[in-house]
Design a protein around this motif. Structure first.
Motif, PDB file in Angstrom:
ATOM      1  N   LEU A  52     -65.787 -28.521  42.557  1.00  0.00           N
ATOM      2  CA  LEU A  52     -66.257 -27.920  41.316  1.00  0.00           C
ATOM      3  C   LEU A  52     -65.386 -28.375  40.154  1.00  0.00           C
ATOM      4  CD1 LEU A  52     -68.200 -25.845  39.990  1.00  0.00           C
ATOM      5  CD2 LEU A  52     -66.435 -24.124  40.349  1.00  0.00           C
ATOM      6  N   PRO A  53     -65.972 -29.045  39.133  1.00  0.00           N
ATOM      7  CA  PRO A  53     -65.179 -29.421  37.958  1.00  0.00           C
ATOM      8  C   PRO A  53     -64.854 -28.174  37.134  1.00  0.00           C
ATOM      9  CG  PRO A  53     -67.494 -29.913  37.593  1.00  0.00           C
ATOM     10  CD  PRO A  53     -67.383 -29.432  39.010  1.00  0.00           C
ATOM     11  N   LEU A  54     -63.616 -28.061  36.676  1.00  0.00           N
ATOM     12  CA  LEU A  54     -63.187 -26.867  35.947  1.00  0.00           C
ATOM     13  C   LEU A  54     -62.996 -27.135  34.457  1.00  0.00           C
ATOM     14  CD1 LEU A  54     -60.625 -25.310  38.455  1.00  0.00           C
ATOM     15  CD2 LEU A  54     -63.044 -24.769  38.151  1.00  0.00           C
ATOM     16  N   PHE A  91     -72.493 -21.668  38.678  1.00  0.00           N
ATOM     17  CA  PHE A  91     -72.318 -22.642  37.606  1.00  0.00           C
ATOM     18  C   PHE A  91     -73.517 -23.568  37.471  1.00  0.00           C
ATOM     19  CE2 PHE A  91     -70.328 -26.747  36.092  1.00  0.00           C
ATOM     20  CZ  PHE A  91     -70.137 -26.322  34.788  1.00  0.00           C
ATOM     21  N   TYR A  92     -74.008 -24.082  38.601  1.00  0.00           N
ATOM     22  CA  TYR A  92     -75.109 -25.042  38.548  1.00  0.00           C
ATOM     23  C   TYR A  92     -76.474 -24.369  38.572  1.00  0.00           C
ATOM     24  CZ  TYR A  92     -71.848 -28.893  39.256  1.00  0.00           C
ATOM     25  OH  TYR A  92     -70.834 -29.791  39.105  1.00  0.00           O
ATOM     26  N   GLY A  93     -76.511 -23.088  38.901  1.00  0.00           N
ATOM     27  CA  GLY A  93     -77.789 -22.397  39.023  1.00  0.00           C
ATOM     28  C   GLY A  93     -78.293 -21.784  37.741  1.00  0.00           C
ATOM     29  N   SER A  94     -77.513 -21.801  36.677  1.00  0.00           N
ATOM     30  CA  SER A  94     -77.958 -21.210  35.417  1.00  0.00           C
ATOM     31  C   SER A  94     -77.490 -22.086  34.261  1.00  0.00           C
ATOM     32  CB  SER A  94     -77.373 -19.804  35.252  1.00  0.00           C
ATOM     33  OG  SER A  94     -75.965 -19.858  35.166  1.00  0.00           O
ATOM     34  N   SER A 127     -56.465 -18.539  42.307  1.00  0.00           N
ATOM     35  CA  SER A 127     -57.110 -17.340  42.841  1.00  0.00           C
ATOM     36  C   SER A 127     -58.602 -17.366  42.499  1.00  0.00           C
ATOM     37  CB  SER A 127     -56.472 -16.089  42.256  1.00  0.00           C
ATOM     38  OG  SER A 127     -56.741 -15.993  40.868  1.00  0.00           O
ATOM     39  N   ASP A 128     -59.363 -16.489  43.133  1.00  0.00           N
ATOM     40  CA  ASP A 128     -60.814 -16.421  42.875  1.00  0.00           C
ATOM     41  C   ASP A 128     -61.086 -16.120  41.405  1.00  0.00           C
ATOM     42  OD1 ASP A 128     -60.839 -16.761  45.563  1.00  0.00           O
ATOM     43  OD2 ASP A 128     -61.776 -14.835  46.055  1.00  0.00           O
ATOM     44  N   GLN A 129     -60.242 -15.271  40.802  1.00  0.00           N
ATOM     45  CA  GLN A 129     -60.448 -14.867  39.410  1.00  0.00           C
ATOM     46  C   GLN A 129     -60.229 -16.018  38.428  1.00  0.00           C
ATOM     47  OE1 GLN A 129     -58.515 -13.079  41.598  1.00  0.00           O
ATOM     48  NE2 GLN A 129     -60.179 -11.621  41.999  1.00  0.00           N
ATOM     49  N   GLU A 130     -59.431 -17.012  38.833  1.00  0.00           N
ATOM     50  CA  GLU A 130     -59.126 -18.147  37.958  1.00  0.00           C
ATOM     51  C   GLU A 130     -60.158 -19.270  38.067  1.00  0.00           C
ATOM     52  OE1 GLU A 130     -54.402 -18.541  37.641  1.00  0.00           O
ATOM     53  OE2 GLU A 130     -55.099 -18.451  39.718  1.00  0.00           O
ATOM     54  N   LEU A 131     -61.122 -19.111  38.958  1.00  0.00           N
ATOM     55  CA  LEU A 131     -62.108 -20.163  39.214  1.00  0.00           C
ATOM     56  C   LEU A 131     -63.227 -20.059  38.180  1.00  0.00           C
ATOM     57  CD1 LEU A 131     -62.747 -22.485  41.119  1.00  0.00           C
ATOM     58  CD2 LEU A 131     -63.926 -20.880  42.613  1.00  0.00           C
ATOM     59  N   LYS A 132     -62.953 -20.525  36.957  1.00  0.00           N
ATOM     60  CA  LYS A 132     -63.905 -20.390  35.846  1.00  0.00           C
ATOM     61  C   LYS A 132     -64.078 -21.744  35.161  1.00  0.00           C
ATOM     62  CE  LYS A 132     -62.748 -15.560  34.932  1.00  0.00           C
ATOM     63  NZ  LYS A 132     -62.196 -14.594  33.950  1.00  0.00           N
ATOM     64  N   PRO A 133     -65.169 -22.455  35.454  1.00  0.00           N
ATOM     65  CA  PRO A 133     -65.404 -23.755  34.803  1.00  0.00           C
ATOM     66  C   PRO A 133     -65.669 -23.587  33.307  1.00  0.00           C
ATOM     67  CG  PRO A 133     -66.823 -23.460  36.730  1.00  0.00           C
ATOM     68  CD  PRO A 133     -66.205 -22.143  36.440  1.00  0.00           C
ATOM     69  N   ARG A 134     -65.201 -24.535  32.519  1.00  0.00           N
ATOM     70  CA  ARG A 134     -65.521 -24.554  31.094  1.00  0.00           C
ATOM     71  C   ARG A 134     -67.006 -24.864  30.926  1.00  0.00           C
ATOM     72  NH1 ARG A 134     -61.288 -25.928  27.410  1.00  0.00           N
ATOM     73  NH2 ARG A 134     -62.954 -26.208  25.866  1.00  0.00           N
ATOM     74  N   LYS A 135     -67.644 -24.219  29.952  1.00  0.00           N
ATOM     75  CA  LYS A 135     -69.086 -24.393  29.776  1.00  0.00           C
ATOM     76  C   LYS A 135     -69.440 -25.216  28.540  1.00  0.00           C
ATOM     77  CE  LYS A 135     -70.049 -20.122  32.228  1.00  0.00           C
ATOM     78  NZ  LYS A 135     -70.555 -18.743  32.168  1.00  0.00           N
ATOM     79  N   ASP A 136     -68.428 -25.781  27.908  1.00  0.00           N
ATOM     80  CA  ASP A 136     -68.685 -26.519  26.671  1.00  0.00           C
ATOM     81  C   ASP A 136     -68.218 -27.964  26.757  1.00  0.00           C
ATOM     82  OD1 ASP A 136     -66.015 -25.925  26.841  1.00  0.00           O
ATOM     83  OD2 ASP A 136     -65.774 -25.392  24.727  1.00  0.00           O
TER      84      ASP A 136
END
Length: 566
Positions: A93-95, A143-146, A66-75
Motif C-alpha cells: 500500500l503506497p502511503l 483506499f482503492y474501493g472509494s 501501528s494500525d492507526q498510522e496506516l493512512k495513505p495520503r489522498k492528494d
C-alpha cells in the motif's frame, strides 16, 4: 539492510519463545512450507501479530507502523502510481510521496524483484514500512474501493482536463451531457459534480457552497450548522462545474448576469434527496448554493426531534385542538418547517382534510394536499389561502407568514374553526406576538386566535464515540443550575470527521396562550412584559432547554451558550 540473524533466533534471544517452541515451529514449517511467523501465531507461541511484526521490523531494518498510522495520503495520485491490482496481489500500500521517495507499506518479507519494478514504474526510491497483514488488507480495500473528493481534484485526469478550460463559454468546449456515459467515460466535470454531491450526502451536509474568487474556487459544506472548506479543483473548472449544475437543475446556462433558481432530485442509498439550486452573480463569476433536502420519513417523527417529555405532551395536545393558530419561530435553518411537517404527519388521517401552501414544498406527505407558491402566475400565499377557505379544510399549514395580508387570512381561518400551523422569523416565542401586532394585526385578533407559540433552535449533538467527560465545578453548578457531577466536551475522532459532533437535536421553548397571556396581549403589552409573564408562569426558555441537553450528555456547555441567550 536486513540482519543475517533469522527471526526465530531473534525471538528466542528476546525470550518471546523458547528453543523447544522454535524447534517445533521449524519442524512444522518443513512439513507444511508455511511461513514461520504464521506457524508461531497458529501455535500461539507468540502473543500477537504485532509482536511478531515488531521483531520482523528489527530483522529487516524497516520501521513498524501501528494500525492507526496506516493512512495513505489522498492528494498525491498514489492510486495512479501503484494500481489496485498490484496492491491487492502483493499486499502493498503506497502511503505518501516526498520528492523522489515513495513510502510503501508491506506486511511480509519484501519481494526484491517487485520493489525493483516499482522503482522503475514510479521513478521513485522506495522506502518500506512494516504493518500487520489484516490491517493492510482492510486499508487496501478502503483506499482503492472509494474515491474521495480530494483524490478527484488532484488527479491527473482533472489536471489534464483543466488545461482545456479557459474563460470562454463552456458550452463551446465540452459536452456536459456526458453523465449519460459510463463512469469510466464520463467527463471529469461530471464525475466531479457527482462526487461533490455524494460526499455531501455521506457527510450529512445540508448545503454545498461553490464560490469563485480571483485565483481559486472555494468548495464548502454546511454540516450541523457550521461551514467546512473542501479541497478545490483548478480555477478553470468553475465555469464547467456551474454549467453542469445548471443543466441538472434545468436552468439557463447562458444567463450569468441575474440570479436563478432551480432543482433536481438524486437517489442515493435507497433514499430520495431533493437538491434546490440558487445562483447569484458575484464579481468573479457565479456563486452557487445547493440545498440538500433529505426525504427520509423518520425525520418527520415528533418523538425524534428533541422535545422534552412535557414539551411533547403540550405540543401534541395543542395540535389536536379543533381550531386556533400555532406558530413555530426561529431563524432560517432552525428546523421550524420540519417540526410542523412532523405535526402534520402526526395528524394526517382519512377523516381529516389537510392542505398546505409552501415555498417550496420541502417534504411530500402522502394523504396531504400540498400547493407550491408560484408568484409569477399570481399564486401567492394570500391567494392560495383564500382558495383554501373554500376547500373545506380542517388543518391548514402555511409555510411562512411574511405580510399583513397572509397573517389576516390565517387569523380569520383560525377564528372560523380551522387549525392553522405556520412559521415566523423571530428570535423567541414572545417576539412572535409583537411581530404580528407590528405588521398591522389588531391585538384583540391576535389574542383571540393564537393558542401556542414555540421557538426553536438546532444544537449540535456530541459524537457518542469520542465525547469526553469532565467534572462539573461548584461554580458551574451554581451558575447554570446543574445537578449532575459530570458533563461532556467535544474531542473529535474518525467517526465524526474530527469535528467532535455528530448530527443535531432541536431545543424548544413554548408559550401557550392561557387567560393570563391572552389578557396581556389584548392590552397590547410590551415585549418585556410578555417575557415576564412567560417567566412567571415557570415556562422553559431556550437557554434552559439547551442546558438540559448539556446535563443529559447530548451536547457541550459551549455549544449551548453559543446558540442561546438569556
Amino acid at each position: 539492510m536486513e540482519t543475517k540473524e533469522p527471526i526465530g533466533e531473534l525471538l528466542v534471544e528476546r525470550k518471546l519463545i523458547t528453543r523447544d517452541q522454535l524447534n517445533q515451529a521449524i519442524a512444522e514449517q518443513n512439513r507444511t512450507k508455511e511461513p514461520l511467523g504464521s506457524i508461531l501465531l497458529r501455535f500461539n507461541f507468540v502473543e500477537s501479530e504485532a509482536q511478531l511484526k515488531a521483531i520482523l521490523s528489527e530483522q529487516l531494518k524497516v520501521p513498524y507502523l501501528s494500525d492507526q498510522e496506516l493512512k495513505p495520503r489522498k492528494d498525491q495520485r498514489l492510486k495512479e502510481l501503484v494500481p489496485a491490482e498490484i496492491a491487492r496481489a502483493h499486499l502493498i500500500l503506497p502511503l505518501e510521496r516526498s520528492n523522489r521517495e515513495l513510502k510503501l507499506a508491506i506486511s511480509r518479507r519484501p519481494d526484491l524483484m517487485l520493489i525493483d519494478n516499482l522503482k522503475k514504474m514510479t521513478d521513485c526510491e522506495v522506502m518500506l514500512v512494516l504493518v500487520n497483514e489484516e490491517a493492510i488488507k482492510k486499508a487496501i480495500g478502503s483506499f482503492y474501493g472509494s474515491t474521495e473528493l480530494v483524490e478527484m481534484v488532484t488527479s491527473s485526469e482533472v489536471s489534464k482536463a483543466s488545461e482545456t478550460y479557459d474563460d470562454s463559454p463552456l458550452v463551446e468546449q465540452v459536452d456536459l451531457e456526458a453523465a449519460a456515459l459510463g463512469e469510466g467515460e464520463a467527463a471529469p466535470v461530471v464525475k466531479l459534480v457527482d462526487l461533490l454531491i455524494k460526499k455531501a450526502l455521506d457527510d450529512r451536509a445540508s448545503d454545498i457552497h461553490i464560490e469563485p474568487f480571483q485565483d481559486t474556487i472555494m468548495f464548502r459544506y454546511r454540516i450541523d450548522g457550521a461551514l467546512y472548506e473542501l479541497p478545490p479543483p483548478p480555477k478553470q473548472f468553475h465555469l464547467a462545474v456551474v454549467s453542469r449544475i445548471k443543466i441538472l437543475a434545468q436552468m439557463d446556462i447562458a444567463e450569468k448576469r441575474v440570479p436563478q433558481d432551480g432543482s433536481f432530485s438524486v437517489n442515493y442509498q435507497d433514499r430520495k434527496v431533493d437538491v434546490r439550486v440558487s445562483t447569484v452573480p458575484v464579481i468573479h463569476g457565479e456563486k452557487v448554493v445547493l440545498r440538500l433536502l433529505d426525504k427520509r420519513t423518520e425525520l418527520l417523527d415528533l418523538n425524534t426531534l428533541g422535545f422534552e417529555p412535557h414539551q411533547l405532551r403540550l405540543f401534541e395536545q395543542m395540535i389536536r385542538r379543533p381550531h386556533g393558530l400555532i406558530f413555530i419561530t426561529g431563524p432560517t435553518g432552525s428546523g421550524k418547517s420540519t417540526t410542523l411537517y412532523a405535526a402534520v404527519n402526526k395528524r394526517k388521517s382519512t377523516a381529516i382534510n389537510i392542505v398546505t401552501i409552501e415555498d417550496p414544498v420541502e417534504y411530500q406527505i402522502s394523504g396531504v394536499n400540498q400547493v407550491q407558491v408560484k408568484p409569477d402566475i399570481g399564486l401567492t400565499f394570500s391567494n392560495g389561502l383564500r382558495a383554501f377557505l373554500r376547500q373545506d379544510p380542517d388543518i391548514i399549514f402555511v409555510g411562512e407568514v411574511r405580510d399583513q395580508e397572509t397573517a389576516e387570512i390565517c387569523i380569520r381561518a383560525a377564528l372560523t374553526g380551522r387549525l392553522v400551523l405556520s412559521t415566523l422569523h423571530t428570535n423567541d416565542a414572545a417576539s412572535a406576538v409583537t411581530r404580528l401586532v407590528d405588521i398591522g394585526i389588531q391585538p384583540y385578533l391576535v389574542a383571540g386566535s393564537l393558542i401556542l407559540v414555540g421557538a426553536q433552535r438546532l444544537i449540535r449533538r456530541l459524537c457518542k464515540k469520542c465525547k469526553e467527560p469532565f467534572s462539573v465545578s461548584e461554580q458551574i453548578k451554581k451558575e447554570f443550575g446543574f445537578d449532575v457531577e459530570t458533563i461532556y466536551a467535544a474531542k473529535g475522532c474518525s467517526e465524526c470527521r474530527n469535528i467532535g459532533y455528530w448530527g443535531r437535536v432541536a431545543i424548544y421553548e413554548f408559550l401557550p396562550i392561557d387567560d393570563h397571556m391572552r389578557s396581556a396581549i389584548s392590552r397590547n403589552a410590551s415585549l418585556d412584559h410578555l417575557r415576564q409573564v412567560q417567566r412567571d408562569s415557570g415556562l422553559e426558555t431556550l437557554r434552559k432547554s439547551a442546558l438540559k441537553k448539556v446535563a443529559q450528555g447530548l451536547t457541550t456547555l459551549d455549544e449551548a451558550l453559543s446558540i442561546t441567550y438569556e
